[in-house]
Design an enzyme around this catalytic site. Sequence first.
Site, PDB file in Angstrom:
ATOM      1  CD  GLU A 105      -2.974   0.820   2.392  1.00 33.30           C
ATOM      2  OE1 GLU A 105      -3.411  -0.342   2.576  1.00 33.30           O
ATOM      3  OE2 GLU A 105      -3.291   1.782   3.104  1.00 33.30           O
ATOM      4  CG  ASP A 107      -1.726   4.509   2.873  1.00 31.74           C
ATOM      5  OD1 ASP A 107      -2.282   3.929   1.933  1.00 31.74           O
ATOM      6  OD2 ASP A 107      -1.639   4.037   4.017  1.00 31.74           O
ATOM      7  CD  GLU A 109      -4.924   7.439   5.888  1.00 25.54           C
ATOM      8  OE1 GLU A 109      -6.081   7.020   6.105  1.00 25.54           O
ATOM      9  OE2 GLU A 109      -3.964   7.208   6.641  1.00 25.54           O
TER      10      GLU A 109
END
Length: 285
Positions: A105, A107, A109
Amino acid sequence: MAPIYSTFSTITTILFVLALASSMAASAGNFYNDFDITWGDGRAKILNNGDLLTLSLDKASGSGFQSKNEYLFGNIDMQLKLVPGNSAGTVTAYYLSSKGSNWDEIDFEFLGNLSGDPYILHTNVFSQGKGNREQQFYLWFDPTADFHTYSILWNPQRIIFSVDGTPIREFKNMESIGVPFPKEQPMRIYSSLWNADDWATRGGLVKTDWSQGPFTASYRNFNANACVGSSASSCTSNAWLSQELDSTSQERLLWVQKNYMIYNYCSDTKRFPQGLPPECKPSQS
């Protein structure tokens, strides 16, 4: 006190504008063709003949979407305009992820905040199910006032997070010293807008003010110069597969990390009392 994003040098501003113009020149995809809305019961909408996508959050539910394609390595851009006003308690997540218990993953955010306080941009890299590689930043502009380009360059040697063409983080392939690196599993692009007021704003001290809702984030100008599917064999002619930071980009990376980084797992000795992760050693930076 002036907002943290209000102080630009003239030269830096020119560089950023040129980088943004360059990134916007890339051909944009169509949300009808490239993405599926996956949840939200009508709160996610594709508008303007596929040129715009919006996610909304209210007290009952958030919303989200994912890419139709999986990608193994790529240079991926998306323009986002974040939830304006009092966004405390909300999180807008934009990331690449594979499936399974040993997932990879990458990311972005965006942690909402009270009106006038800066968003926190949270980044992380998971490989083989292991993350704990967080770096967090303030931004040098108001990300709710207009669209800005958030990019992930992912090739076999490195992952580079960029904002408006300016690199903010580089995670290198350090398998040679035992650090797993995402390179085997194709990943889809995901995004969601959801309520995380148990942790997102000041560790959960500030709760979502539902009277300010519904909360909406907007997306446009998606572009993926990437290998589709589970093999990179068809992408060997793409320059980004071996791209690295040049000296100018390295200087800009250091500028962002010096002035806007607010958390770096590689500096958190309390979190790692037995010693920092191997990729954090100065010789590996």
